[in-house]
Design an enzyme around this catalytic site. Structure first.
Site, PDB file in Angstrom:
ATOM      1  N   ASP A  46      28.654  37.704  33.681  1.00  0.00           N
ATOM      2  CA  ASP A  46      29.158  37.585  32.311  1.00  0.00           C
ATOM      3  C   ASP A  46      28.335  36.580  31.515  1.00  0.00           C
ATOM      4  O   ASP A  46      28.720  36.189  30.418  1.00  0.00           O
ATOM      5  CB  ASP A  46      30.629  37.124  32.281  1.00  0.00           C
ATOM      6  CG  ASP A  46      31.585  38.275  32.535  1.00  0.00           C
ATOM      7  OD1 ASP A  46      31.119  39.417  32.598  1.00  0.00           O
ATOM      8  OD2 ASP A  46      32.791  38.018  32.666  1.00  0.00           O
ATOM      9  N   CYS A  53      40.264  59.954  39.419  1.00  0.00           N
ATOM     10  CA  CYS A  53      41.514  59.706  38.696  1.00  0.00           C
ATOM     11  C   CYS A  53      42.360  60.980  38.591  1.00  0.00           C
ATOM     12  O   CYS A  53      43.589  60.906  38.483  1.00  0.00           O
ATOM     13  CB  CYS A  53      41.232  59.180  37.294  1.00  0.00           C
ATOM     14  SG  CYS A  53      40.693  57.450  37.251  1.00  0.00           S
ATOM     15  N   CYS A  90      48.057  54.506  33.877  1.00  0.00           N
ATOM     16  CA  CYS A  90      47.538  53.336  33.158  1.00  0.00           C
ATOM     17  C   CYS A  90      47.703  53.499  31.655  1.00  0.00           C
ATOM     18  O   CYS A  90      47.999  52.531  30.939  1.00  0.00           O
ATOM     19  CB  CYS A  90      46.080  53.077  33.519  1.00  0.00           C
ATOM     20  SG  CYS A  90      44.949  54.437  33.148  1.00  0.00           S
ATOM     21  N   CYS A 122      50.716  51.026  29.281  1.00  0.00           N
ATOM     22  CA  CYS A 122      50.181  49.987  28.399  1.00  0.00           C
ATOM     23  C   CYS A 122      51.197  49.614  27.315  1.00  0.00           C
ATOM     24  O   CYS A 122      51.564  50.462  26.494  1.00  0.00           O
ATOM     25  CB  CYS A 122      48.880  50.452  27.754  1.00  0.00           C
ATOM     26  SG  CYS A 122      48.138  49.190  26.691  1.00  0.00           S
ATOM     27  N   CYS A 181      44.760  45.282  22.893  1.00  0.00           N
ATOM     28  CA  CYS A 181      44.859  44.930  24.318  1.00  0.00           C
ATOM     29  C   CYS A 181      45.390  43.502  24.481  1.00  0.00           C
ATOM     30  O   CYS A 181      44.893  42.559  23.865  1.00  0.00           O
ATOM     31  CB  CYS A 181      43.487  45.061  24.967  1.00  0.00           C
ATOM     32  SG  CYS A 181      43.455  44.563  26.707  1.00  0.00           S
ATOM     33  N   CYS A 190      46.553  40.509  31.097  1.00  0.00           N
ATOM     34  CA  CYS A 190      47.555  41.541  31.392  1.00  0.00           C
ATOM     35  C   CYS A 190      47.034  42.397  32.536  1.00  0.00           C
ATOM     36  O   CYS A 190      45.882  42.829  32.515  1.00  0.00           O
ATOM     37  CB  CYS A 190      47.805  42.391  30.149  1.00  0.00           C
ATOM     38  SG  CYS A 190      48.991  43.734  30.392  1.00  0.00           S
ATOM     39  N   CYS A 235      48.026  47.856  33.649  1.00  0.00           N
ATOM     40  CA  CYS A 235      47.337  49.105  33.985  1.00  0.00           C
ATOM     41  C   CYS A 235      46.844  49.110  35.423  1.00  0.00           C
ATOM     42  O   CYS A 235      46.660  50.176  36.023  1.00  0.00           O
ATOM     43  CB  CYS A 235      46.189  49.364  33.016  1.00  0.00           C
ATOM     44  SG  CYS A 235      44.898  48.093  32.994  1.00  0.00           S
ATOM     45  N   CYS A 276      48.265  51.556  39.007  1.00  0.00           N
ATOM     46  CA  CYS A 276      47.200  52.437  39.499  1.00  0.00           C
ATOM     47  C   CYS A 276      47.377  52.704  40.998  1.00  0.00           C
ATOM     48  O   CYS A 276      47.408  51.769  41.807  1.00  0.00           O
ATOM     49  CB  CYS A 276      45.832  51.796  39.256  1.00  0.00           C
ATOM     50  SG  CYS A 276      44.457  52.810  39.858  1.00  0.00           S
TER      51      CYS A 276
END
Length: 370
Positions: free
Chosen positions: A157, A211, A217, A221, A237, A264, A267, A271
């Site tokens: 990052d 998926c 997910c 939300c 978000c 958060c 999601c 899963c």
């Protein structure tokens, strides 16, 4: 004398052997998986450009500012041919077998603060960077023993790279409908880090999307930030709102945030692939400061010096005390009315920060206090 073709074959064999060695070194350093990809991310860069044009990145101006660099990793390291991506699992070592259920239950404990699991321990930037640097140094030493040179750059990052795209190209998983990387043997509870290099290492094969028709997910939300499969509006978000967003949280979204004060995980909790999430092998991601069960009132009472001291080495410290209080004020506004909650909010009703004061006033109104 060997022919040029034989020399080339020997070189390829050496690179295959080095790739295997890199995976072994990575495992020794605590990485769960290593993958290698080329640096071509043109398709993903085009999607990023379209997403930015729609303004869905919100306050994250750095995404737009460095979009050209994300589109071409070779601009970050001239001559770069490959990206080595490393995965590091972060589920705490003492996580219970039914951790997803416990985390979901905590969302209903409305006087308890919910901090995203990844942020409860040591700052992952520090952990990954240290270990990626060690891995890169081992590669460099190996190459130099053969009388050659290698160029590399470690990123966690810390440089504009399309991490999920590069990890998917390297076979570490596929992009889920929530836009995070998913792995069949690790779910999504992991960090990613990269080493850009000019070594022409053999690349790994990407895996397919697994998926299927699942939309859990998207459905779970709270703010409907996942607008369609593989489409995220960061402006809605909760992770963005509580971490990246610097200003006032939109009033219409505050009640939907619940008791989430930093990030958060909703999601990820629903899963199905996270039943395969692995615990970290490192103590770095063990929970600090009781952040898996801390009361909102307690955290709201921290002074700025207490915030700085208790979050030393934590990713949370990056948002600063003001936004920390902003987030907790919203959560307190969503908590059941009680003397303790109202009293805590009233202690900061005249806060010197306009941002904090605004959110405290909103929270008090929620409890019928003008």
């Amino acid at each position: 004398m060997i022919s040029a073709d034989e020399a080339l074959q020997n070189t390829r064999a050496d690179l295959v052997e080095l790739s295997a060695q890199i995976r072994e070194w990575g495992a020794e350093l605590g990485f769960a998986q290593i993958g290698i990809a080329d640096v071509d991310v043109k398709n993903a860069a085009a999607r990023l450009t379209a997403w930015l044009a729609e303004g869905k990145h919100g306050d994250m101006a750095y995404l737009e500012r460095y979009a050209a660099l994300r589109a071409d990793p070779a601009r970050l390291l001239p001559g770069a041919l490959r990206v080595i991506t490393a995965r590091m699992d972060y589920l705490p070592r003492d996580a219970a077998a039914d951790w997803t259920g416990r985390e979901t239950d905590r969302l209903r404990e409305s006087q308890t603060a919910v901090v995203s699991i990844y942020a409860r321990g040591r700052d992952y930037h520090k952990v990954l960077r240290e270990r990626l640097q060690k891995l890169a140094s081992r590669i460099e030493a190996h190459i130099e023993r053969g009388g050659n040179r290698v160029r590399y750059r470690v990123t966690t990052d810390s440089a504009p790279v399309l991490e999920v795209e590069l990890a998917a190209k390297a076979g570490l998983g596929w992009r889920g409908k929530h836009t995070l990387l998913l792995s069949q043997d690790g779910g999504s509870m992991f960090f990613l880090g990269q080493i850009l290099t000019d070594l022409p290492l053999p690349v790994d094969t990407p895996v397919g999307d697994h998926c299927g028709t699942c939309s859990r997910c998207i459905d779970v939300c709270p703010t409907r930030a996942i607008t369609a499969p593989y489409q995220l509006d960061a402006r809605r978000c909760i992770s963005y709102l509580t971490i990246e967003h610097h200003g006032s949280i939109p009033v219409e979204l505050r009640a939907l945030i619940g008791n989430r004060v930093y990030g958060c995980d909703d999601c990820q909790l629903v899963c199905p692939w996270n039943r395969f999430a692995r615990k970290s092998t490192l103590p770095d991601f063990d929970v600090r400061n009781g952040l898996d069960s801390a009361a909102l009132v307690e955290l709201f009472g921290w002074s700025e010096s207490q915030f700085d001291e208790r979050h030393v080495g934590s990713a949370i410290r990056r948002i600063g005390h003001e936004r920390w209080l902003r987030n907790i004020a919203v959560a307190l506004g969503n908590a059941p009315t009680s003397p303790e909650v109202v009293a805590a909010l009233q202690t900061r009703a005249d806060d010197s920060s306009v941002l904090v004061g605004e959110h405290v006033a909103w929270a008090l109104q929620r409890h019928g206090v003008q």
